[in-house]
Motif scaffolding. Structure first.
Motif, mmCIF file in Angstrom:
data_model
loop_
_atom_site.group_PDB
_atom_site.id
_atom_site.type_symbol
_atom_site.label_atom_id
_atom_site.label_comp_id
_atom_site.label_asym_id
_atom_site.label_seq_id
_atom_site.Cartn_x
_atom_site.Cartn_y
_atom_site.Cartn_z
ATOM 1 N N GLY A 315 0.804 -1.213 0.000
ATOM 2 C CA GLY A 315 0.000 0.000 0.000
ATOM 3 C C GLY A 315 0.835 1.260 0.000
ATOM 4 O O GLY A 315 0.584 2.189 0.768
ATOM 5 N N ARG A 316 1.820 1.324 -0.903
ATOM 6 C CA ARG A 316 2.661 2.519 -0.954
ATOM 7 C C ARG A 316 3.144 2.752 -2.388
ATOM 8 O O ARG A 316 3.194 1.833 -3.205
ATOM 9 C CB ARG A 316 3.857 2.405 -0.018
ATOM 10 N N VAL A 317 3.468 4.012 -2.664
ATOM 11 C CA VAL A 317 4.044 4.372 -3.958
ATOM 12 C C VAL A 317 5.516 3.972 -3.941
ATOM 13 O O VAL A 317 6.269 4.415 -3.068
ATOM 14 C CB VAL A 317 3.898 5.887 -4.225
ATOM 15 N N SER A 353 -1.571 13.475 -4.781
ATOM 16 C CA SER A 353 -0.863 13.161 -3.542
ATOM 17 C C SER A 353 -0.605 11.657 -3.526
ATOM 18 O O SER A 353 -1.259 10.892 -4.256
ATOM 19 C CB SER A 353 -1.696 13.556 -2.327
ATOM 20 N N HIS A 354 0.325 11.222 -2.699
ATOM 21 C CA HIS A 354 0.575 9.784 -2.595
ATOM 22 C C HIS A 354 -0.674 9.057 -2.101
ATOM 23 O O HIS A 354 -0.957 7.928 -2.527
ATOM 24 C CB HIS A 354 1.756 9.517 -1.666
ATOM 25 N N GLU A 355 -1.439 9.711 -1.219
ATOM 26 C CA GLU A 355 -2.656 9.079 -0.705
ATOM 27 C C GLU A 355 -3.655 8.838 -1.835
ATOM 28 O O GLU A 355 -4.287 7.776 -1.903
ATOM 29 C CB GLU A 355 -3.289 9.950 0.383
ATOM 30 N N GLU A 359 -4.873 5.183 -3.182
ATOM 31 C CA GLU A 359 -6.293 4.802 -3.206
ATOM 32 C C GLU A 359 -6.709 4.331 -4.594
ATOM 33 O O GLU A 359 -7.367 3.295 -4.751
ATOM 34 C CB GLU A 359 -7.179 5.965 -2.775
ATOM 35 N N ILE A 360 -6.323 5.083 -5.627
ATOM 36 C CA ILE A 360 -6.698 4.717 -6.993
ATOM 37 C C ILE A 360 -6.060 3.386 -7.387
ATOM 38 O O ILE A 360 -6.693 2.525 -7.997
ATOM 39 C CB ILE A 360 -6.302 5.845 -7.965
ATOM 40 N N GLY A 361 -4.777 3.192 -7.020
ATOM 41 C CA GLY A 361 -4.099 1.936 -7.329
ATOM 42 C C GLY A 361 -4.744 0.748 -6.630
ATOM 43 O O GLY A 361 -4.992 -0.297 -7.249
ATOM 44 N N ASN A 392 -12.909 10.540 -5.312
ATOM 45 C CA ASN A 392 -12.274 9.853 -6.437
ATOM 46 C C ASN A 392 -13.283 8.866 -7.020
ATOM 47 O O ASN A 392 -13.752 7.955 -6.328
ATOM 48 C CB ASN A 392 -11.010 9.128 -5.980
ATOM 49 N N LEU A 393 -13.601 9.039 -8.294
ATOM 50 C CA LEU A 393 -14.729 8.326 -8.902
ATOM 51 C C LEU A 393 -14.275 7.551 -10.133
ATOM 52 O O LEU A 393 -13.832 8.145 -11.121
ATOM 53 C CB LEU A 393 -15.800 9.342 -9.303
#
Length: 690
Positions: A315-317, A353-355, A359-361, A392-393
């Motif tokens: 769960g990280r970039v 943002s990384h967050e 989330e999208i990933g 985010n949609l």
């Protein structure tokens, strides 16, 4: 000359009252010529530059760093230059940075062995007319529908049965009790054709009430195998303009497909998102890929953007490419969708943002796992809370399966192609099509068809700045057109989350990494290098022991040291039991290392001298000596692992005092060469800064 000057002054006088001057210069025979720039669009820092040549032949951009370039005398010519003046350009770039504050773009020529600057244009921030994307307010107030009642259009809820792909694809997403789907309405093209004939004003009113007067209309075809993409859609329109668009567009669609059967129009209010993204995930792999750009999603097809790689297990970039983004596609005050220039100072700002990227990933990966197949999804990002849906949609899932386009290097001069006329005037010979369509042409398949046709016929590459997840890349790729990536993610684009180790590890470490889902590249150390390799490992593990802060971690590090010694015994062909027996014998005759004794020196005893039975305590750095002889120095390894942490040796070169400082870091020795000896108390900081 006088005649030409008169013509210039006469022309200038008709257009301006400002003073005009002529600059005369001796004509120079050009041996080579090009550009040099550190503008923000080119470089993240002032010291990084790119240059390209345009004479005698075009040469692809090359990078250089001016920070440590040899200085030049600005009162003397730069002579002795031949060919492409890489090193001389480094010095010129350093001179420019020392004299000029703004970044700049210059033109240079080489003539008869001398380098000339013939033009220098400064990048003044004061004249920058771009906008800060963070300040581009997306007004959500007023986007709430005045009414949800509809007579012609029908409300659609994700999961409802439908034959239209753009609506059906919403059931793939993760909408549910905790996530809100978009507010969508639809009508068949035949129903709308009848409404236009009988109740046009009613249709206008209904569209305004459902969308608060800010509507977007899209068309869809129920033939999923038709291969028809990029069907017509509007910009942001009110009810009056929407009805006018329907009157113009429905006859064209009927002519194109033979009838209006199977066609639908989807209606929704404009989505005031800060940014858009394309995300991709393939189940069974650990990485989700996210491309993002401010504004509307269509901009991602052709414009520079940011790219992120998200490790879905942690769960990280794990990697990102933040490009310079000179513009984006957004809604203008009149509702049209146009390019908007970005303030140069903000061009390298991070879109997500990384967050948001995480989330999208993660959500894209979750959707793909639910479907049991790869998922390529378009997202709206940063929707204001007042709009009434998630920030985010997920919006659209592409079913396009692009064959990877052949990659091409920058071998040919780029020619910008923005409109149909540019294709008609494309120069003969080997050139590269730099695809940069005007905003209305981004979704124009006829324009893209012509680009592909010419590229195929003339075997020309196409430079693409847009996302590899976009429809444009899909079309180029499936057309077999060689694609030049304007600013690729990395040299090895398909290698994701790559980490290079090059270290000797325990036997089962690669097995554990593979079990975690990562690809592993490994090899076996040559047998004749096994002992040197393990000795280096012994030093590395010893360093980790020195850095241990508590007893438990020290026990772990000692176990690693013991295992390395066992490995040394095995590689040397010695039985471990015999090694232990030899160690015990030596301890009995010579002792161990428990008493920390240091042998300082020996000599013949003086008469009646007392023996030193109780040695004093001493620090490592007090008895370790660096031996210097001319250009040679001998440094004890123990000096590098003392608490001081480094050792220095002094030399002299052409009368200039030099100091070489060494520090042990893991299994490596770090070296630092300075012209003046540094204050010993600052050595740690110097290494940290480096």
């Amino acid at each position: 000359m006088i005649s030409a000057a008169s013509e210039v002054f006469s022309h200038a006088g008709k257009h301006s009252q400002d003073e005009i001057a002529l600059i005369l210069q001796k004509h120079l025979k050009v041996d080579s010529a090009g550009h040099l720039s550190n503008e923000r669009r080119i470089s993240p820092t002032r010291n990084q530059w790119k240059y390209e040549t345009f004479s005698p032949v075009w040469g692809a951009p090359e990078g250089l760093n001016s920070k440590f370039a040899p200085p030049i005398d600005d009162l003397k010519s730069i002579r002795g230059v031949r060919g492409i003046p890489h090193q001389s350009l480094r010095s010129v770039a350093q001179w420019i940075n020392s004299k000029i504050i703004p970044r700049c773009h210059m033109e240079w020529i080489v003539s008869s062995g001398a380098l000339w600057i013939v033009q220098l244009d400064l990048e003044w921030e004061e004249t920058d007319q771009g906008k800060d994307p963070a300040d581009a307010t997306m007004v959500a107030e007023g986007l709430r529908p005045i009414s949800t009642a509809s007579k012609i259009f029908k409300a659609f809820t994700p999961g409802d049965r439908t034959s239209w792909p753009k609506l059906k694809n919403l059931e793939d997403f993760d909408f549910g009790t905790t996530r809100s789907g978009p507010r969508l309405y639809f009508a068949t093209a035949e129903q709308l054709q009848q409404a236009l004939a009988t109740s046009g004003p009613l249709l206008e009113t209904e569209i305004d009430e459902l969308t608060a007067g800010r509507a977007v209309l899209r068309t869809d075809l129920d033939r999923t195998d038709s291969g028809i993409l990029n069907l017509p859609r509007t910009d942001t329109v009110d009810g009056r303009l929407a009805v006018a668009w329907l009157r113009d567009t429905l006859p064209l669609l009927s002519e194109r497909f033979g009838s209006l059967s199977g066609l639908a129009v989807i209606l929704h209010a404009f989505l005031p998102a800060r940014a858009a993204a394309w995300a991709y995930f393939d189940p069974g792999t650990p990485i989700a890929y996210v491309d993002a750009l401010w504004g509307l999603p269509d901009g991602l097809q052709v414009l520079p953007h940011d790219s992120f790689q998200v490790d879905i297990r942690r769960g990280r970039v794990i990697s990102q490419k933040i490009r310079f983004k000179p513009r984006f596609l957004c809604e203008a005050p009149d509702g049209t969708w146009r390019y908007t220039e970005v303030l140069r100072l903000k061009g390298r700002s991070q879109v997500l943002s990384h967050e948001e990227a995480i989330e999208i990933g993660l959500r894209t990966a979750s959707i793909a796992e639910k479907l049991g197949q790869d998922a390529q999804i378009m997202w709206f990002v940063g929707i204001p809370n007042a709009y009434g849906v998630d920030a985010n949609l997920p919006w659209y899932r592409a079913r396009e399966k692009a064959q990877q386009a052949p990659r091409s290097a920058r071998r040919y001069r780029p020619v910008p192609v923005s409109k149909q006329d540019d294709l008609a005037t494309l120069p003969q010979g080997d050139v590269m099509i730099r695809l940069d369509p005007e905003a209305p042409l981004i979704r124009d398949d006829a324009f893209l068809d012509e680009v592909i046709r010419i590229a195929q016929a003339r075997k020309l590459p196409v430079e693409l700045q847009g996302s590899l997840l976009s429809h444009t890349y899909y079309r180029l790729s499936n057309g077999g057109v060689p694609v030049v990536l304007a600013e690729p993610y990395s040299k090895y684009f398909r290698t994701r989350g790559r980490r290079v180790f090059g270290k000797l590890v325990r036997d089962r470490v690669p097995v554990g990494i593979k079990a975690g889902g990562e690809h592993v590249s490994e090899a076996r150390l040559a047998s004749d290098d096994a002992l040197p390799g393990l000795f280096a490992k012994l030093v590395e593990e010893g360093q980790e022991l020195l850095q241990s802060s508590d007893k438990d971690s020290q026990v772990e590090e000692l176990s690693d040291l013991l295992e390395v010694v066992r490995g040394l015994a095995f590689q040397a062909g010695a039985e471990w039991e015999k090694v232990n027996q030899a160690a015990d014998r030596k301890r009995e005759t010579r002792g161990g290392f428990q008493e920390r004794r240091v042998l300082l020196e020996t000599s013949l005893p003086k008469p009646q001298a007392d023996a030193q039975l109780d040695p004093r305590e001493i620090k490592l750095h007090e008895f370790l000596r660096v031996e210097e002889t001319g250009s040679f120095a001998s440094v004890p390894i123990a000096a590098l692992v003392s608490k001081q942490g480094y050792a220095s040796a002094n030399f002299e070169l052409d009368g200039q005092p030099l100091v070489l400082t060494l520090r042990l870091s893991g299994s490596r020795i770090e070296l630092r060469l300075e012209e003046e000896p540094s204050d010993e108390t600052n050595q740690g900081d110097l290494f940290s800064a480096a």
